[in-house]
Design a protein around this motif. Structure first.
Motif: not given
Length: 212
Positions: A110-139
């Motif tokens: 949803s913002g720049a802070d989430d990019i830093a979180v995603a960095r933790a998967y570099e070198g572990i996942a073979d690919r990354l997919l960046f998707d929007a955070k689900p809206p409140k109440g989404a199932t």
């Protein structure tokens, strides 16, 4: 460089054929019973057989246990496991090692802070997919027709291939690629008439727009 395109949530032979005939690089099949895009194992066997080697076959799962993954792989031919839940980097590494398949980890943005979180998967996942955070109440964690600010990805360099998802349509995918610099895109709701109901014309149009 040609843009990689993944059509996700495929449920019918016609949708699979349309995606392949129009140049889809990855065909996504959903194994998550809280979405209308969920498919049964017998249907998945038939559809992945239809794909053959024309595209990579991706199985989407949400926080799956080992037994659940194994029950699918016992019957369904998959090339990539897509993890769309709250799987930690350690869990991603564990699944990758246990099942011997490449893993694509979805990171909610949803913002720049989430990019830093995603960095933790570099070198572990073979690919990354960046998707929007689900809206409140989404199932469900994805396929909600919600976009995020693509600018937060602009200029970011990643150690593994990545795709952009979230609210993409035939009308906005070219702009999304231009702004984010995405080398690949993933669509589900943006090529549907209703949740889980793919529109063949929209699939073809999305692929044309993305590849152009």
């Amino acid at each position: 460089m040609s843009i990689l395109v993944k059509i996700c949530g495929l449920k019918t032979p016609d949708a699979v054929d349309t995606a392949l005939d129009n140049g889809a690089d990855l065909a996504g099949f959903v194994f998550f019973d809280r979405t209308p895009r969920n498919i049964t194992i017998p249907d998945a066997v038939a559809l992945t057989s239809r794909v053959g080697d024309r595209a990579e076959r991706v199985g989407l799962m949400v926080n799956p246990g080992d037994d659940f993954i194994q029950s699918i792989l016992n019957e369904v031919a998959l090339d990539i496991l897509q993890l769309h839940g709250a799987e930690t980097p350690e869990r991603v590494a564990e699944i990758r090692a246990r099942f011997g398949l490449p893993v694509m980890k979805v990171c909610a943005i949803s913002g720049a802070d989430d990019i830093a979180v995603a960095r933790a998967y570099e070198g572990i996942a073979d690919r990354l997919l960046f998707d929007a955070k689900p809206p409140k109440g989404a199932t469900r964690p994805g396929g909600n027709a919600v976009a995020f600010d693509w600018q937060v990805l602009a200029g970011e360099a990643w150690a593994c291939p990545w795709l952009l998802a979230g609210g993409l349509t035939p009308e906005n995918v070219a702009e999304a690629i231009r702004i984010s610099g995405a080398p690949g895109v993933d669509v589900s709701s943006g090529v549907e008439d209703a949740p889980g109901e793919k529109n063949l014309g929209k699939i073809a149009a999305f692929l044309r727009a993305a590849k152009a």
